[in-house]
Design a protein around this motif. Sequence first.
Motif, PDB file in Angstrom:
ATOM      1  N   VAL A  46       0.870  -1.173   0.000  1.00 29.36           N
ATOM      2  CA  VAL A  46       0.000   0.000   0.000  1.00 29.36           C
ATOM      3  C   VAL A  46       0.909   1.225   0.000  1.00 29.36           C
ATOM      4  N   ALA A  47       0.782   2.024  -1.052  1.00 31.27           N
ATOM      5  CA  ALA A  47       1.657   3.179  -1.248  1.00 31.27           C
ATOM      6  C   ALA A  47       0.846   4.473  -1.209  1.00 31.27           C
ATOM      7  N   ALA A  48       1.554   5.581  -1.315  1.00 33.42           N
ATOM      8  CA  ALA A  48       0.919   6.904  -1.234  1.00 33.42           C
ATOM      9  C   ALA A  48      -0.232   7.047  -2.226  1.00 33.42           C
ATOM     10  N   GLU A  49      -0.067   6.495  -3.411  1.00 32.64           N
ATOM     11  CA  GLU A  49      -1.116   6.644  -4.419  1.00 32.64           C
ATOM     12  C   GLU A  49      -2.352   5.783  -4.138  1.00 32.64           C
ATOM     13  N   ASP A  50      -2.268   4.913  -3.143  1.00 36.94           N
ATOM     14  CA  ASP A  50      -3.375   4.008  -2.811  1.00 36.94           C
ATOM     15  C   ASP A  50      -4.268   4.526  -1.687  1.00 36.94           C
ATOM     16  N   VAL A  51      -3.889   5.639  -1.073  1.00 36.37           N
ATOM     17  CA  VAL A  51      -4.642   6.171   0.065  1.00 36.37           C
ATOM     18  C   VAL A  51      -4.972   7.645  -0.165  1.00 36.37           C
ATOM     19  N   SER A  52      -6.003   8.103   0.529  1.00 30.91           N
ATOM     20  CA  SER A  52      -6.355   9.521   0.430  1.00 30.91           C
ATOM     21  C   SER A  52      -5.679  10.339   1.523  1.00 30.91           C
ATOM     22  N   ALA A  53      -5.227   9.654   2.583  1.00 33.15           N
ATOM     23  CA  ALA A  53      -4.549  10.341   3.694  1.00 33.15           C
ATOM     24  C   ALA A  53      -3.364   9.487   4.133  1.00 33.15           C
ATOM     25  N   GLY A  54      -2.221  10.129   4.287  1.00 38.46           N
ATOM     26  CA  GLY A  54      -1.015   9.412   4.691  1.00 38.46           C
ATOM     27  C   GLY A  54      -0.908   9.286   6.204  1.00 38.46           C
ATOM     28  N   LYS A  55       0.152   8.636   6.630  1.00 34.77           N
ATOM     29  CA  LYS A  55       0.419   8.476   8.059  1.00 34.77           C
ATOM     30  C   LYS A  55       0.540   9.856   8.697  1.00 34.77           C
ATOM     31  N   PRO A  56      -0.033  10.062   9.842  1.00 34.68           N
ATOM     32  CA  PRO A  56      -0.487   9.118  10.860  1.00 34.68           C
ATOM     33  C   PRO A  56      -1.912   8.613  10.694  1.00 34.68           C
ATOM     34  N   ASP A  57      -2.577   8.909   9.586  1.00 35.96           N
ATOM     35  CA  ASP A  57      -3.899   8.355   9.334  1.00 35.96           C
ATOM     36  C   ASP A  57      -3.774   6.832   9.200  1.00 35.96           C
ATOM     37  N   PRO A  58      -4.712   6.060   9.724  1.00 41.68           N
ATOM     38  CA  PRO A  58      -4.611   4.594   9.686  1.00 41.68           C
ATOM     39  C   PRO A  58      -5.002   3.955   8.364  1.00 41.68           C
TER      40      PRO A  58
END
Length: 136
Positions: A46-58
């Motif tokens: 799971v990479a940056a392009e796979d999420v709408s919010a990065g860490k620290p978001d779960p």
Amino acid sequence: MVPLPAAARLLHDLPEDRWAAVTSGSGALMRARLQTAGLPVPEVLVAAEDVSAGKPDPEGYLKAAAALGHPAERCLVIEDAPAGIAAGRAAGAHTLAVATSHPAAELTTADAVVPDLTACALQVTAAGLTLTITRP
């Protein structure tokens, strides 16, 4: 790129379908870094392009757990940064901090902190995986 101490041993001992990588960088960069370091590339990444919010978001850890077919509460997040530990904890996972890029004093919100993965032993059984801290 050089793997952190004991990372290669741990990753090679893990069954392919039982681990994932969650990165704040791109998937292409993570794959290239793993390959250059001689480390396996996980089936679930799971990479940056796979999420709408990065860490620290779960979100990244929740997606990885779902892709592995396990609730996050049954997962262990191994992290070297405070934001990653916060993300793992927010996902409901157990967290192990490795003090390789941040001092241990900055990682105390994790369930446990080790200097690096040489302080851990992995046991793979039919019932599951157990990671034991062999020394602090």
